[in-house]
Design a protein around this motif. Sequence first.
Motif, PDB file in Angstrom:
ATOM      1  N   GLU A  13       0.813  -1.217   0.000  1.00  0.00           N
ATOM      2  CA  GLU A  13       0.000   0.000   0.000  1.00  0.00           C
ATOM      3  C   GLU A  13       0.846   1.266   0.000  1.00  0.00           C
ATOM      4  OE1 GLU A  13      -2.784  -0.036   3.233  1.00  0.00           O
ATOM      5  OE2 GLU A  13      -3.598  -1.979   2.644  1.00  0.00           O
ATOM      6  N   ASN A  14       2.092   1.151   0.442  1.00  0.00           N
ATOM      7  CA  ASN A  14       2.963   2.313   0.554  1.00  0.00           C
ATOM      8  C   ASN A  14       4.022   2.371  -0.540  1.00  0.00           C
ATOM      9  OD1 ASN A  14       2.226   3.783   3.175  1.00  0.00           O
ATOM     10  ND2 ASN A  14       2.173   1.622   3.734  1.00  0.00           N
ATOM     11  N   THR A  16       4.394   3.229  -4.419  1.00  0.00           N
ATOM     12  CA  THR A  16       3.775   3.782  -5.622  1.00  0.00           C
ATOM     13  C   THR A  16       4.399   3.124  -6.851  1.00  0.00           C
ATOM     14  OG1 THR A  16       5.410   5.550  -5.867  1.00  0.00           O
ATOM     15  CG2 THR A  16       3.474   6.026  -4.474  1.00  0.00           C
ATOM     16  N   ASN A  17       3.839   3.391  -8.025  1.00  0.00           N
ATOM     17  CA  ASN A  17       4.413   2.854  -9.263  1.00  0.00           C
ATOM     18  C   ASN A  17       5.832   3.364  -9.468  1.00  0.00           C
ATOM     19  OD1 ASN A  17       2.157   1.347  -9.869  1.00  0.00           O
ATOM     20  ND2 ASN A  17       1.251   2.915 -11.165  1.00  0.00           N
ATOM     21  N   GLU A  18       6.059   4.628  -9.115  1.00  0.00           N
ATOM     22  CA  GLU A  18       7.405   5.209  -9.232  1.00  0.00           C
ATOM     23  C   GLU A  18       8.365   4.490  -8.277  1.00  0.00           C
ATOM     24  OE1 GLU A  18       9.219   9.394  -7.943  1.00  0.00           O
ATOM     25  OE2 GLU A  18       7.675   9.574  -9.485  1.00  0.00           O
ATOM     26  N   ASP A  19       7.894   4.227  -7.046  1.00  0.00           N
ATOM     27  CA  ASP A  19       8.709   3.498  -6.075  1.00  0.00           C
ATOM     28  C   ASP A  19       9.033   2.104  -6.605  1.00  0.00           C
ATOM     29  OD1 ASP A  19       8.496   5.585  -4.203  1.00  0.00           O
ATOM     30  OD2 ASP A  19       6.740   4.685  -3.236  1.00  0.00           O
ATOM     31  N   SER A  41       3.064  -4.446 -10.387  1.00  0.00           N
ATOM     32  CA  SER A  41       2.557  -4.027  -9.078  1.00  0.00           C
ATOM     33  C   SER A  41       3.501  -4.527  -7.991  1.00  0.00           C
ATOM     34  CB  SER A  41       1.150  -4.575  -8.834  1.00  0.00           C
ATOM     35  OG  SER A  41       1.199  -5.966  -8.568  1.00  0.00           O
ATOM     36  N   SER A  42       3.414  -3.910  -6.846  1.00  0.00           N
ATOM     37  CA  SER A  42       4.285  -4.325  -5.740  1.00  0.00           C
ATOM     38  C   SER A  42       3.950  -5.740  -5.291  1.00  0.00           C
ATOM     39  CB  SER A  42       4.193  -3.337  -4.585  1.00  0.00           C
ATOM     40  OG  SER A  42       2.858  -3.115  -4.220  1.00  0.00           O
TER      41      SER A  42
END
Length: 130
Positions: A13-14, A16-19, A41-42
């Motif tokens: 949940e924490n 982001t796509n950039e992360d 996705s993560s």
Amino acid sequence: MSEYSSLLSDLAENITNEDLEQLKSACKEDIPEEQSNSITSSKEWFNYLEKNDKLAPDNLSYIEHIFEISRRPDLLTRVIEYRTTVLKISEDDEIDTKLTRIPSAKKYKDIIRQPSEDEIIKLAPPPKKV
């Protein structure tokens, strides 16, 4: 939901796509480019790491390392909290175990924790103009 699943869900949940792109880049030596491109996705990233023995409920050292080099102390601290509360591996024990490879991770705890009332410096009001 197990505590491990809850941890991964919380981490996901924490992120982001950039992360996610930054995290995938940090582990490019372990994830072939064609595989990396298919991870969107993560949760897929965590699944890939689990399938390739980089992540397990009792083996979090790889993601600790990735979060540290990706400069994500917030995520790293959540993993450390899981390790110390759920796995019962303290910071003192971590050097003796192979479950983690980051003895320096404890430095991040102070970065993101909230200061206590005693630690907050209270400034006096500005002097009144005469």
